[in-house]
Design a protein around this motif. Sequence first.
Motif, PDB file in Angstrom:
ATOM      1  N   VAL A  68      50.367  46.275  45.232  1.00 52.56           N
ATOM      2  CA  VAL A  68      49.388  45.290  44.782  1.00 52.56           C
ATOM      3  C   VAL A  68      48.342  45.215  45.897  1.00 52.56           C
ATOM      4  O   VAL A  68      48.694  45.036  47.063  1.00 52.56           O
ATOM      5  N   HIS A  71      42.052  41.968  48.334  1.00 48.14           N
ATOM      6  CA  HIS A  71      40.600  42.104  48.289  1.00 48.14           C
ATOM      7  C   HIS A  71      40.154  42.635  49.657  1.00 48.14           C
ATOM      8  O   HIS A  71      40.732  42.263  50.687  1.00 48.14           O
ATOM      9  N   THR A 104      42.455  48.523  42.894  1.00 46.84           N
ATOM     10  CA  THR A 104      41.613  47.799  43.843  1.00 46.84           C
ATOM     11  C   THR A 104      41.442  46.379  43.324  1.00 46.84           C
ATOM     12  O   THR A 104      41.404  46.151  42.113  1.00 46.84           O
ATOM     13  N   LYS A 105      41.341  45.454  44.247  1.00 41.38           N
ATOM     14  CA  LYS A 105      41.069  44.070  43.865  1.00 41.38           C
ATOM     15  C   LYS A 105      39.564  43.874  43.979  1.00 41.38           C
ATOM     16  O   LYS A 105      38.986  44.054  45.051  1.00 41.38           O
ATOM     17  N   THR A 107      37.811  41.056  42.624  1.00 45.51           N
ATOM     18  CA  THR A 107      37.389  39.662  42.628  1.00 45.51           C
ATOM     19  C   THR A 107      38.014  38.967  43.826  1.00 45.51           C
ATOM     20  O   THR A 107      39.235  38.984  43.996  1.00 45.51           O
ATOM     21  N   LYS A 108      37.175  38.365  44.636  1.00 42.31           N
ATOM     22  CA  LYS A 108      37.661  37.611  45.781  1.00 42.31           C
ATOM     23  C   LYS A 108      38.169  36.267  45.274  1.00 42.31           C
ATOM     24  O   LYS A 108      37.463  35.532  44.596  1.00 42.31           O
ATOM     25  N   THR A 109      39.424  35.961  45.569  1.00 43.46           N
ATOM     26  CA  THR A 109      40.042  34.738  45.072  1.00 43.46           C
ATOM     27  C   THR A 109      40.703  33.990  46.221  1.00 43.46           C
ATOM     28  O   THR A 109      40.975  34.565  47.275  1.00 43.46           O
ATOM     29  N   ASN A 125      42.720  34.197  39.581  1.00 44.44           N
ATOM     30  CA  ASN A 125      43.698  34.687  40.542  1.00 44.44           C
ATOM     31  C   ASN A 125      44.813  35.384  39.783  1.00 44.44           C
ATOM     32  O   ASN A 125      45.673  34.754  39.220  1.00 44.44           O
ATOM     33  N   ALA A 130      40.401  40.810  37.755  1.00 42.67           N
ATOM     34  CA  ALA A 130      40.409  40.769  39.212  1.00 42.67           C
ATOM     35  C   ALA A 130      40.785  42.115  39.821  1.00 42.67           C
ATOM     36  O   ALA A 130      40.547  42.349  41.002  1.00 42.67           O
ATOM     37  N   TYR A 131      41.375  43.000  39.020  1.00 40.61           N
ATOM     38  CA  TYR A 131      41.854  44.292  39.519  1.00 40.61           C
ATOM     39  C   TYR A 131      41.259  45.431  38.702  1.00 40.61           C
ATOM     40  O   TYR A 131      40.918  45.263  37.539  1.00 40.61           O
ATOM     41  N   THR A 156      50.472  37.914  39.082  1.00 44.60           N
ATOM     42  CA  THR A 156      49.808  39.052  39.727  1.00 44.60           C
ATOM     43  C   THR A 156      50.431  40.369  39.285  1.00 44.60           C
ATOM     44  O   THR A 156      49.722  41.297  38.882  1.00 44.60           O
ATOM     45  N   CYS A 160      48.626  43.392  37.137  1.00 45.28           N
ATOM     46  CA  CYS A 160      48.520  44.733  37.712  1.00 45.28           C
ATOM     47  C   CYS A 160      49.268  45.754  36.850  1.00 45.28           C
ATOM     48  O   CYS A 160      48.773  46.856  36.615  1.00 45.28           O
TER      49      CYS A 160
END
Length: 180
Positions: A68, A71, A104-105, A107-109, A125, A130-131, A156, A160
């Motif tokens: 996982v 960011h 890759t992530k 979105t900054k959370t 989140n 976000a990924y 998460t 993913c």
Amino acid sequence: MRKIFFGKVKVEDATALLKFQKRGLTQELMHNLKYRGQQEIGTIFGAWLGLELLESASFKNIDMVIPVPLHPHRKRKRGYNQVTKFGQEIAAVLQVPYFEDGLTKITKTRSQVFKKRLNRFSSGNGATDAYRLTDPSVINNKHILLVDDIITTGATLENCASILKGASSVKVSLATIAIA
């Protein structure tokens, strides 16, 4: 651990090495790994779980290990992804490639530590936007072992895994150091 994902995303198998309890030894180890730079903890747990996975029929056909992601901003700030050594060691024991950049992530959370499951999805989140899967062709027709440090609600890992399953004929299994 499989029960968490039942009816949400199909996973071949799922496992966690330790049970997380607040103010317990597992919490101390996880904090040392995640916030105090003690990456060797990931190496030790990766070797341990890797040997356990070798004994399990469900994990015998793993083709690749993918962590996982963090960011890029968080990774720069922390200096490392706390899951890297854990995943690399599992991959070494299983004798399969470790694909650090599989996801890759984007979105900054904020940290999810104090959020409940619904908030993790609704706030972005762990949301699927976000990924991003970097190169689907690399994982097509593969059995991927997705690794993370700890599973609480499963948001998460669920997201993913859903993204990985967007590639052609991909199977996903999950492994974490701890489960809350």
